[in-house]
Design an enzyme around this catalytic site. Structure first.
Site, PDB file in Angstrom:
ATOM      1  N   HIS A 181     -76.285  30.338 -76.437  1.00 34.86           N
ATOM      2  CA  HIS A 181     -75.727  31.770 -75.633  1.00 34.86           C
ATOM      3  C   HIS A 181     -75.269  32.295 -76.501  1.00 34.86           C
ATOM      4  CE1 HIS A 181     -76.004  30.595 -70.921  1.00 34.86           C
ATOM      5  NE2 HIS A 181     -77.422  29.891 -71.586  1.00 34.86           N
ATOM      6  N   LYS A 238     -81.545  16.981 -62.753  1.00 40.79           N
ATOM      7  CA  LYS A 238     -80.531  18.226 -62.115  1.00 40.79           C
ATOM      8  C   LYS A 238     -80.446  18.183 -60.739  1.00 40.79           C
ATOM      9  CE  LYS A 238     -79.523  22.642 -62.662  1.00 40.79           C
ATOM     10  NZ  LYS A 238     -81.024  24.172 -63.307  1.00 40.79           N
ATOM     11  N   LYS A 250     -78.789  29.018 -59.225  1.00 43.99           N
ATOM     12  CA  LYS A 250     -78.819  29.508 -60.039  1.00 43.99           C
ATOM     13  C   LYS A 250     -79.294  31.031 -60.467  1.00 43.99           C
ATOM     14  CE  LYS A 250     -74.816  27.522 -62.971  1.00 43.99           C
ATOM     15  NZ  LYS A 250     -74.609  27.294 -64.544  1.00 43.99           N
ATOM     16  N   GLU A 286     -70.733  24.734 -59.237  1.00 48.87           N
ATOM     17  CA  GLU A 286     -70.607  24.777 -60.516  1.00 48.87           C
ATOM     18  C   GLU A 286     -68.984  24.812 -60.159  1.00 48.87           C
ATOM     19  OE1 GLU A 286     -70.227  26.022 -64.909  1.00 48.87           O
ATOM     20  OE2 GLU A 286     -72.783  25.604 -63.922  1.00 48.87           O
ATOM     21  N   HIS A 304     -84.589  30.436 -75.662  1.00 48.84           N
ATOM     22  CA  HIS A 304     -83.188  30.226 -75.359  1.00 48.84           C
ATOM     23  C   HIS A 304     -83.249  28.535 -75.455  1.00 48.84           C
ATOM     24  CE1 HIS A 304     -80.805  28.719 -72.124  1.00 48.84           C
ATOM     25  NE2 HIS A 304     -81.362  27.776 -71.477  1.00 48.84           N
ATOM     26  N   ARG A 348     -71.155  20.009 -62.239  1.00 45.14           N
ATOM     27  CA  ARG A 348     -72.236  20.638 -62.702  1.00 45.14           C
ATOM     28  C   ARG A 348     -71.902  21.402 -64.224  1.00 45.14           C
ATOM     29  NH1 ARG A 348     -75.864  24.761 -58.619  1.00 45.14           N
ATOM     30  NH2 ARG A 348     -77.637  25.230 -60.649  1.00 45.14           N
ATOM     31  N   ASN A 396     -74.494  22.477 -68.612  1.00 46.41           N
ATOM     32  CA  ASN A 396     -74.019  23.557 -70.012  1.00 46.41           C
ATOM     33  C   ASN A 396     -74.099  23.273 -71.485  1.00 46.41           C
ATOM     34  OD1 ASN A 396     -74.105  26.317 -68.914  1.00 46.41           O
ATOM     35  ND2 ASN A 396     -72.185  25.185 -67.876  1.00 46.41           N
ATOM     36  N   HIS A 440     -74.665  25.023 -74.838  1.00 44.76           N
ATOM     37  CA  HIS A 440     -74.660  25.686 -74.043  1.00 44.76           C
ATOM     38  C   HIS A 440     -74.005  27.322 -74.841  1.00 44.76           C
ATOM     39  CE1 HIS A 440     -77.943  25.033 -71.745  1.00 44.76           C
ATOM     40  NE2 HIS A 440     -78.233  25.506 -70.600  1.00 44.76           N
ATOM     41  N   ARG A 463     -78.687  41.808 -48.608  1.00 42.64           N
ATOM     42  CA  ARG A 463     -78.123  40.672 -48.138  1.00 42.64           C
ATOM     43  C   ARG A 463     -78.114  39.065 -47.954  1.00 42.64           C
ATOM     44  NH1 ARG A 463     -74.839  44.286 -44.784  1.00 42.64           N
ATOM     45  NH2 ARG A 463     -73.154  45.234 -45.867  1.00 42.64           N
ATOM     46  N   GLU A 496     -84.497  21.626 -73.195  1.00 37.44           N
ATOM     47  CA  GLU A 496     -83.718  21.676 -71.915  1.00 37.44           C
ATOM     48  C   GLU A 496     -83.957  19.885 -71.171  1.00 37.44           C
ATOM     49  OE1 GLU A 496     -81.296  22.985 -70.390  1.00 37.44           O
ATOM     50  OE2 GLU A 496     -81.478  25.437 -71.348  1.00 37.44           O
TER      51      GLU A 496
END
Length: 362
Positions: free
Chosen positions: A252, A227, A143, A237, A265, A241, A245, A248, A122, A185
């Site tokens: 993606h 960032k 993330k 997010e 990427h 936030r 993206n 993206h 956990r 990025e």
């Protein structure tokens, strides 16, 4: 050695940037962990391990029991199987709630190792030790996750690292496509948030071989600062936030339709950013420096159009599965002006028309 503080609602931690820092990693394990760590698991890949695994082990010294696990390099390792195998290995080696995971590698390793840390018993602590320029984005913000055959990063969690320890010396071993992947990025951060950073990038970097020493440190610090500013306002997010993206949604989709790993990427995001800027011009009836950005990207070796063998309808279908989508309605990060973007719901038809034009190279 430079330090940048990351402040989120759940945790505060430091990003350390400095050449040679990997050789003295134990000094940057937070004091709150030093006396508690029962063992360390270093997760890395088969490209990074021969170069830097021993450096990091030496940098940790003899105060920790150290295990290591090496996965195949590439996006394919962000899989359920690798995740399961890592959990099994951790259990077999007796890792407990006071064990520490170190993610030694690029964004794939950071995401995978971070997700293992987030879910093992956990949640146990982990430290990011990035080895690519791209990872300056993914290593900060918490993330973590793995891919699903139906979508990138669809299984994951928010789990902040205890620290990020960044040695820009490792950049010199990067192949050209990894430079392009990471630098995209940095460009994204400048376009969405900091116009002066965008101007600085254009003035200082027209050749990746120049990114070393103090220039590399300043690039990392300025890009990570963007960032950090966004994440400090919106850790999970739920709001602002999402602007990270930018590029993206299409990026993606391109990655998925090509097959993960066929295009890096960042290179896919570069295509997505040009697309988003063009769509922004149409949606807001404005003029943006698309040609300027495109020319700069082209000079740096990027392709800026969608690969011509991809299908517009299939890309549109995949974009509708993006995490920002709501009830099948595509929501994209669009630009109002340099340094200012917002998330907007967009009808399918203008997206499809622009997809077709981009695929044709128009």
């Amino acid at each position: 050695m430079e330090q940048l503080q990351i402040n989120t609602s759940s945790k505060k931690y430091s990003v350390w940037v400095g050449e040679g820092i990997r050789f003295k990693l134990s000094e940057y394990v937070p004091d709150s962990l030093q006396q508690k760590v029962s063992s360390v698991l270093i997760i890395t890949d088969d490209q990074v391990a021969p170069l830097y695994l021993q450096d990091v082990k030496d940098g940790l010294g003899n105060q920790f029991e150290i295990f290591e696990y090496v996965v195949p390099s590439g996006e394919q390792s962000k899989s359920f199987q690798q995740y399961y195998d890592l959990q099994t290995y951790a259990l077999e080696k007796g890792l407990d709630r006071h064990s520490l995971i170190i993610a030694l590698g690029g964004g794939v390793i950071g995401d995978l190792a971070g997700f293992v840390a987030a879910t093992y018993m956990r949640g146990i602590p982990f430290i990011q030790v990035p080895t690519t320029l791209l990872a300056h984005d993914s290593s900060v913000g918490g993330k973590v996750g793995i891919n699903h055959p139906l979508g990138k990063n669809m299984v994951g969690a928010f789990h902040q690292p205890e620290a990020v320890v960044y040695d820009p010396q490792v950049f010199q071993s990067l192949p050209l496509h990894e430079w392009r992947s990471g630098f995209a990025e940095a460009i994204k951060h400048s376009l969405i948030w900091d116009v002066t950073f965008y101007q600085w990038l254009q003035e200082n970097i027209d050749d990746f071989t120049a990114i070393k020493g103090e220039l590399a440190e300043q690039l990392l610090l300025r890009s990570i600062a963007v960032k950090a500013s966004v994440v400090s306002e919106d850790e999970k997010e739920t709001g602002i936030r999402a602007i990270l993206n930018f590029g993206h949604t299409l990026g993606h989709a391109i990655e998925k339709e090509l097959g993960y790993g066929k295009m890096t990427h960042g290179e896919a995001v570069a295509v997505g950013m040009i697309f988003a800027m063009r769509l922004s011009e149409q949606q807001f009836d404005i003029s943006l420096p698309v040609d300027q950005v495109k020319a700069w990207l082209t000079k740096l070796g990027y392709k800026t159009e969608i690969p011509d063998h991809l299908d517009a309808d299939q890309l549109l279908h995949t974009m509708k599965k993006d995490k920002k989508a709501q009830k099948g309605i595509i929501r994209m990060v669009l630009m109002k002006e340099l340094g200012r973007v917002e998330v907007v719901s967009v009808d399918e038809e203008p997206i499809k028309e622009l997809l077709l034009k981009s695929i044709k190279g128009e």
